[in-house]
Design an enzyme around this catalytic site. Structure first.
Site, PDB file in Angstrom:
ATOM      1  NE  ARG A 148      -2.393   0.383   3.532  1.00 41.54           N
ATOM      2  CZ  ARG A 148      -2.360   1.154   4.814  1.00 41.54           C
ATOM      3  NH1 ARG A 148      -1.432   1.801   5.132  1.00 41.54           N
ATOM      4  NH2 ARG A 148      -3.042   0.561   5.887  1.00 41.54           N
ATOM      5  CD  GLU A 206      -3.708  -3.672  20.827  1.00 45.84           C
ATOM      6  OE1 GLU A 206      -3.614  -3.116  19.868  1.00 45.84           O
ATOM      7  OE2 GLU A 206      -3.948  -2.932  22.019  1.00 45.84           O
TER       8      GLU A 206
HETATM    9  P1  AMP Z   1       2.360  -4.175  11.840  1.00 41.94           P
HETATM   10  O1  AMP Z   1       1.786  -5.668  12.080  1.00 41.94           O
HETATM   11  O2  AMP Z   1       1.802  -3.565  13.459  1.00 41.94           O
HETATM   12  O3  AMP Z   1       3.835  -3.637  11.670  1.00 41.94           O
HETATM   13  O4  AMP Z   1       1.385  -3.391  10.973  1.00 41.94           O
HETATM   14  C1  AMP Z   1       1.824  -2.996   9.667  1.00 41.94           C
HETATM   15  C2  AMP Z   1       0.521  -2.896   8.657  1.00 41.94           C
HETATM   16  O5  AMP Z   1      -0.527  -2.034   9.429  1.00 41.94           O
HETATM   17  C3  AMP Z   1       1.110  -2.210   7.511  1.00 41.94           C
HETATM   18  O6  AMP Z   1       0.998  -2.914   6.382  1.00 41.94           O
HETATM   19  C4  AMP Z   1       0.505  -0.823   7.247  1.00 41.94           C
HETATM   20  O7  AMP Z   1       0.042  -0.771   6.069  1.00 41.94           O
HETATM   21  C5  AMP Z   1      -0.518  -0.775   8.546  1.00 41.94           C
HETATM   22  N1  AMP Z   1      -0.393   0.258   9.611  1.00 41.94           N
HETATM   23  C6  AMP Z   1      -0.087   0.172  10.885  1.00 41.94           C
HETATM   24  N2  AMP Z   1       0.022   1.157  11.324  1.00 41.94           N
HETATM   25  C7  AMP Z   1      -0.434   2.070  10.339  1.00 41.94           C
HETATM   26  C8  AMP Z   1      -0.297   3.734  10.431  1.00 41.94           C
HETATM   27  N3  AMP Z   1      -0.084   4.474  11.557  1.00 41.94           N
HETATM   28  N4  AMP Z   1      -0.753   4.077   9.427  1.00 41.94           N
HETATM   29  C9  AMP Z   1      -0.944   3.638   8.149  1.00 41.94           C
HETATM   30  N5  AMP Z   1      -0.835   2.261   8.038  1.00 41.94           N
HETATM   31  C10 AMP Z   1      -0.606   1.612   9.171  1.00 41.94           C
END
Ligand code: AMP
Length: 178
Positions: free
Chosen positions: A64, A101
């Site tokens: 994305r 995780e």
């Molecule tokens: P992180 O590594 O935990 O910061 O996860 C980031 C990635 O996960 C991003 O590229 C988002 O596209 C996806 N993501 C994580 N949580 C969500 C959420 N609540 N809604 C939509 N996409 C999410």
């Protein structure tokens, strides 16, 4: 800082889907933005303005991060570099492993696309825990470039992703916070 008008439009457009893909997660669906080309243009103008003059290249995180990242790079007239999940890019590649995780993951860029000394914008649609973005920043520093800025459409405050990114000393920009 994005205009109140843009923030409001996005709040009315992005859909919140409770308990997807697993119970407890509030999934933010950005896909309705692409049904409204004018709104998409406003988002790109805002994100590009936030980075103007501060970066030499944009790195987008699969997948994305590509939806807005390429358009930001085009607006800024700077190169765009894909950060992909393991195994998708042909060699030679540079990679970075990081913990999830459960288990671990790896991200990669093609060797030579990021140049030493470049100021890089790392862009993704949403900052959650910051795990993926932190790994992307390490991958960039490993190649002798610096992270000049992080940008996201959305930051999820409660997950404290900003904390993980502090050590890179770069600005964290997001249009919306939940
Ligand atoms: P992180 O590594 O935990 O910061 O996860 C980031 C990635 O996960 C991003 O590229 C988002 O596209 C996806 N993501 C994580 N949580 C969500 C959420 N609540 N809604 C939509 N996409 C999410």
């Amino acid at each position: 800082m994005a205009s109140a008008d843009l923030i409001k439009k996005l709040e009315n457009t992005i859909e919140n889907i409770p308990d997807f893909p697993i119970p407890g997660i509030q999934f933010k669906d950005i896909s309705p933005i692409f049904l409204d080309p004018k709104l998409y243009e406003e988002v790109i103008a805002d994100l590009a303005a936030a980075s103007k003059g501060k970066v030499d290249a944009v790195c987008g995180i699969e997948s994305r991060g590509y939806l807005f990242g390429i358009a930001i790079a085009v607006a800024l007239e700077v190169p765009f570099i894909l950060i992909r999940k393991k195994g998708k890019l042909p060699p030679p590649i540079i990679s970075e492993k990081y913990d999830l995780e459960y288990g671990s993951a790896e991200i990669e860029t093609r060797e030579g696309q990021i140049k030493k000394g470049q100021r890089i914008l790392i862009h993704d649609d949403l900052l959650a825990t910051g795990g993926t973005t932190e790994a992307a920043a390490k991958l960039i520093e490993k190649q002798g470039a610096t992270v000049a800025q992080f940008s996201f459409l959305i930051g999820l405050k409660s997950l404290n992703g900003d904390e993980k990114l502090k050590k890179f000393g770069a600005e964290v920009y997001h249009i919306l916070e939940y």
